[in-house]
Design an enzyme around this catalytic site. Sequence first.
Site, PDB file in Angstrom:
ATOM      1  N   GLU A 178      -2.994   8.640   0.043  1.00  0.00           N
ATOM      2  CA  GLU A 178      -3.007   7.840   1.258  1.00  0.00           C
ATOM      3  C   GLU A 178      -3.593   8.659   2.410  1.00  0.00           C
ATOM      4  O   GLU A 178      -3.066   9.701   2.765  1.00  0.00           O
ATOM      5  CB  GLU A 178      -1.560   7.424   1.584  1.00  0.00           C
ATOM      6  CG  GLU A 178      -1.386   6.860   2.968  1.00  0.00           C
ATOM      7  CD  GLU A 178       0.098   6.702   3.376  1.00  0.00           C
ATOM      8  OE1 GLU A 178       0.979   7.067   2.580  1.00  0.00           O
ATOM      9  OE2 GLU A 178       0.330   6.219   4.488  1.00  0.00           O
ATOM     10  N   ASP A 225       2.900   8.823   1.507  1.00  0.00           N
ATOM     11  CA  ASP A 225       4.008   9.349   2.297  1.00  0.00           C
ATOM     12  C   ASP A 225       5.336   8.783   1.823  1.00  0.00           C
ATOM     13  O   ASP A 225       5.402   7.671   1.316  1.00  0.00           O
ATOM     14  CB  ASP A 225       3.832   8.970   3.776  1.00  0.00           C
ATOM     15  CG  ASP A 225       2.751   9.807   4.441  1.00  0.00           C
ATOM     16  OD1 ASP A 225       2.413  10.872   3.885  1.00  0.00           O
ATOM     17  OD2 ASP A 225       2.231   9.381   5.486  1.00  0.00           O
ATOM     18  N   ASP A 280       7.533   7.341   3.346  1.00  0.00           N
ATOM     19  CA  ASP A 280       8.093   6.414   4.335  1.00  0.00           C
ATOM     20  C   ASP A 280       7.714   4.976   3.961  1.00  0.00           C
ATOM     21  O   ASP A 280       7.085   4.741   2.940  1.00  0.00           O
ATOM     22  CB  ASP A 280       7.595   6.763   5.745  1.00  0.00           C
ATOM     23  CG  ASP A 280       6.074   6.705   5.833  1.00  0.00           C
ATOM     24  OD1 ASP A 280       5.442   6.108   4.929  1.00  0.00           O
ATOM     25  OD2 ASP A 280       5.513   7.258   6.790  1.00  0.00           O
ATOM     26  N   ASP A 306       5.554   2.835   5.158  1.00  0.00           N
ATOM     27  CA  ASP A 306       4.119   2.565   5.011  1.00  0.00           C
ATOM     28  C   ASP A 306       3.606   3.073   3.672  1.00  0.00           C
ATOM     29  O   ASP A 306       2.818   2.420   2.997  1.00  0.00           O
ATOM     30  CB  ASP A 306       3.323   3.269   6.125  1.00  0.00           C
ATOM     31  CG  ASP A 306       3.268   2.415   7.381  1.00  0.00           C
ATOM     32  OD1 ASP A 306       3.703   1.246   7.310  1.00  0.00           O
ATOM     33  OD2 ASP A 306       2.799   2.933   8.416  1.00  0.00           O
TER      34      ASP A 306
END
Length: 636
Positions: free
Chosen positions: A425, A498, A500, A502
Amino acid sequence: MANKTYSAENITVLEGLEPVRKRPGMYIGGVGSAGLHHLVWEVLDNSIDEAMNGHASEIIVTLHKDGRSVTIGDNGRGIPVDIHPKLKRSALEIIFTTLHAGGKFEGQNYKTSGGLHGVGASVVNALSTKLEAKVRRDGKEYALSFSRGIPDGKLKKIGSARGTGTSVYFHPDATIFPKTDFNAETIAQRLEVASFLHRGVKIIFHDEKNGTKLSFHHENGITDYVEKLRADRRAKAVHESSFTLDKDGEVGVQASMIWTESTDDITRSYVNGIPTGSGGAHENGLRAGMGKAIRNYMETHKLMPRGLTITSDDIREGLICVLSVFVKEPQFQGQTKDRLNNPEVQPVVDGAVRPLLEQWLHNNRTPAEQIVTRIIIAARAREASRAASASVSRKTATSGRLTLPGKLSDCSQNDRKNSELFIVEGDSAGGSAKQGRDRRKQAILPLRGKVLNTESLALAKILENREISDLVTALGCGIGSAFDITKLRYERVILLADADSDGHHITTLLLTFFFRHLKPLIESGRIFVAVPPLFRIDIGNDTHWAADETAREKILAKHAAGRKKVELTRFKGLGEMMPKTLWETTLDPKKRRLLKVEIQDGLQTDRIINDLMGKDSSARFRFIMDRADEASDLDV
Ligand code: 0RA
């Protein structure tokens, strides 16, 4: 034979119940959650049989407050309680204590619904710490209870009763099943499907844990099931009402189908009420019969477009279909035993579907032409996307590395063995990964921004997206009709995003694409998700990494007690990690953690992806609301 009454003499005695407790897996497939729920299906099947033979109209399934015991009741004739002349025991007791009891071996009272050919009741009994059967017959109510398959006493008359029926309470044995909690949703779903497959039977589910009651009752059987599948997906039908057939015989065949504008095709198939997620002979027969009926119709009416070939995939695009067959001695095969392996069933289903569908098409010209139009659209779309995907795979096939996407940092070794492609990403994380990797074996493909949501998009449209087409080019294995797994350029494909929300979203979007368009890569165990750390914890001279809060607390509890200098860093994203750190925590095969992506239940995965990623936002809303209490640590 039709009116022959059943009595205790008919019961065949074969074996005791010890083998069931010794090797439960042999009888119920395993002692995990599926095996545990199998007990419910077994008892349920007996009541369904009673209903399908015209003797019962209502079945009530109760999940008790403890969540670990169930009662299944029906208003059928009641299990016979007369005393067996030789065995001097009641028929009820014999049915619940003898493997293969039930008179089914004489070919009468043959069980046509699911289950284990009549061994059900005694198997459930053997695997329950307590089972209590109650019977209403001849104006009286009788009860007999058991512990681990052994009667607690004699059959008792417990009172007078109106009507007839049977109810079976059981509590599975926790020394056999590691986990004995039933899943209410699993039970409710099965009951709903049963109410479609056995039309007219009213099935009530009472969940005493939540205090909820559901009632399932479908006079139109699988026709209603097809309509529900369509409505759940908000798929627009291309013709008004579905085609349904119901053919009795040695093998009973029921099928219902409707074509929609959606690009998926959904087939739910069942043998004796048991889901067959991997298809088999009956599905093959359906496909063959359907294909021939439609081709015949198109040829007779000169509807075959010149220069366009119609494949069986074109015929099935947008099709929602339910197939339910009843077979005397089904043979199941495959790892999950969900594939029908009775070759004789294929021609029977084919022979039922072909003439009836063809006749229906001839008699119903409006829907017939709407279906044909849908099939031709599918064929044209397929040709268009083949042209698009051929151009993508040609790039890799002809000149190798030179035409690989510019942003791919390929690995240097030519050998595919042990090579890995990391899909990363963001450009900055891609940069760290590129510097931190083992460049001999590890390739890095950075993706910019959000990945395209490929759910409910045609392949041709998907391949217009640069990120996706670069990914397909990097993989080298082509896609759609050009897919060839032997051309895959890496041994493993690892998604790195990541830690998280997203990042999870990006991973989900990529997995949706792999599931819908490159499923063999998942099925062959080549797709992985990397688990990067969220925290760095420096304690004295030692550095620890934690993937989440729980891991962090564990490390702190274990190593930080009494010490002074503890430094905690929360990574905002992979991009801010030093290349060396990224290597040590996430890339280094010796230290990293990878999650292998597997499909455990294809049907369920399909449903969840459709709900979460599809066009229908209300399905998504329901999914989220249903699970709101599971979302304990929301990312803010
Ligand atoms: C054998 C014979 C008869 C009924 C049943 C079994 C029976 C079994 C179950 C299991 C759950 N519910 C059930 N209901 C009925 C027929 C006895 C007669 O001839 O009256």
